[in-house]
Design an enzyme around this catalytic site. Sequence first.
Site, PDB file in Angstrom:
ATOM      1  N   LEU A   7       0.140  -7.805   2.499  1.00  0.00           N
ATOM      2  CA  LEU A   7       0.620  -8.259   3.554  1.00  0.00           C
ATOM      3  C   LEU A   7       0.821  -7.820   4.545  1.00  0.00           C
ATOM      4  O   LEU A   7       0.819  -6.693   5.127  1.00  0.00           O
ATOM      5  CB  LEU A   7       2.502  -8.397   3.256  1.00  0.00           C
ATOM      6  CG  LEU A   7       3.215  -8.890   4.213  1.00  0.00           C
ATOM      7  CD1 LEU A   7       3.295 -10.571   3.470  1.00  0.00           C
ATOM      8  CD2 LEU A   7       4.653  -8.391   3.266  1.00  0.00           C
ATOM      9  N   ASP A   8       0.055  -8.987   6.166  1.00  0.00           N
ATOM     10  CA  ASP A   8      -0.370  -8.390   7.210  1.00  0.00           C
ATOM     11  C   ASP A   8       0.824  -7.464   7.582  1.00  0.00           C
ATOM     12  O   ASP A   8       1.902  -7.619   7.754  1.00  0.00           O
ATOM     13  CB  ASP A   8      -0.166  -9.569   8.529  1.00  0.00           C
ATOM     14  CG  ASP A   8      -1.441 -10.384   7.542  1.00  0.00           C
ATOM     15  OD1 ASP A   8      -2.022 -10.099   6.775  1.00  0.00           O
ATOM     16  OD2 ASP A   8      -2.086 -11.165   7.799  1.00  0.00           O
ATOM     17  N   PRO A   9       0.277  -6.531   8.684  1.00  0.00           N
ATOM     18  CA  PRO A   9       1.442  -5.530   9.329  1.00  0.00           C
ATOM     19  C   PRO A   9       2.099  -7.178  10.152  1.00  0.00           C
ATOM     20  O   PRO A   9       3.737  -6.125  10.046  1.00  0.00           O
ATOM     21  CB  PRO A   9      -0.053  -4.844  11.055  1.00  0.00           C
ATOM     22  CG  PRO A   9      -1.111  -4.377   9.542  1.00  0.00           C
ATOM     23  CD  PRO A   9      -0.857  -6.043   9.056  1.00  0.00           C
ATOM     24  N   GLU A  44      -3.476 -12.454   2.018  1.00  0.00           N
ATOM     25  CA  GLU A  44      -3.017 -12.779   3.534  1.00  0.00           C
ATOM     26  C   GLU A  44      -3.740 -11.401   3.740  1.00  0.00           C
ATOM     27  O   GLU A  44      -3.273 -11.281   5.390  1.00  0.00           O
ATOM     28  CB  GLU A  44      -1.726 -12.451   3.514  1.00  0.00           C
ATOM     29  CG  GLU A  44      -1.239 -13.954   2.975  1.00  0.00           C
ATOM     30  CD  GLU A  44      -0.523 -13.446   1.479  1.00  0.00           C
ATOM     31  OE1 GLU A  44      -0.485 -12.211   1.970  1.00  0.00           O
ATOM     32  OE2 GLU A  44      -0.639 -14.259   0.971  1.00  0.00           O
TER      33      GLU A  44
END
Length: 373
Positions: A99-101, A14
């Site tokens: 993992l995206d912010p 991601e």
Amino acid sequence: MMMDPAHGMIGGEEADQHDMQKNNFADVGGNVQPQQEARRVNNDPRANKQQKSQQPRRDRRDVHGWVVLDKPIGMTSTQAVAVLKRLFNAKRAGHAGTLDPLASGGLPIALGEATKTVPFVMDGRKRYQFTVCWGEERDTDDIEGRATATSDQRPTREAIEALLPRFTGVIEQVPPRYSAIKVQGERAYDLARDGEIVELAPRPVEIHHLTLVDQPDSDRSVFEAECGKGTYVRALARDMGRILGTYGHICALRRTLVGPFGENDMIPLDQLEALCDRAASGEGSLADALMPVETALDDIPALAVTRADAARLHRGQAVLLRGRDAPTSSGTVYVTVAGRLLALAEVGNGEIIPKRVFNLTGLTASSGRNERN
């Protein structure tokens, strides 16, 4: 997907443009000098050098194991690694899958020798719960992007459920333009930010299941997906929106499973910080927050050896398999001696060939964490 288990610079399924920023966390040591004195010291390189040499410095230590952080929204994966490395004062750390912010949930962070097992977690299944907002497509395929297409139409529950089988199994998926995939040596998100048209080729990914969990209103739908390596949840939202004729983007995302690590293994950052504070005051141990290195190897057969054979493997030498108890299968195993992880090895042609040897001297998981909850 590119990764460096030894240093933790890992681009996961991601990954997007945000996680490549430099983190804002740093260790600060020494006393703050009065402003006037600071100006004088900064103008005198010799005094500045002397001041730095007098500042206390914390020596990094050997820490080995996994911490599954319940990552808060707004923090990049790189920042999370930096925070845990500081809390544990660890020499080495890395994460197993960006993992995206904007996302929360499981971010497995490997400390010390656990970094050697990162590929086994990266190759495991991931599970997400995510919310799609209908009516807009955005250039990043999530809520942080710029709207590129809009629609007044909204999908019905029946239309969504009829569509889901098309996104189950092995499918062809075009990654988001804002992703860490390299295009002629450059990251796609860098090219997209510069205004270039990024054309990414579709690639096969596997989605084990995709279900509609809830539809709180006509603008939003909540899904759960379990998928394999390389799947972009943001692309799922984009593609479903296009087929439904309404457009869509991710507006909430939580990861609930990464390889062997589930929600029961996750620890929120505030709890971890509290544990570190208690350990510093002698009321607990940081080992209680660690999971054993071999937790990442749950799907790999274990092979116990004698101390004599362990000594050979530790030196990088192959060991011949003898006796009726010798395994007949071949492939990757993890080797133990007296219940302690020793090495990753290949079994074949009647011998054990060590590939990665572990040195677990230092802080490791407490004995209570050797049992999975």
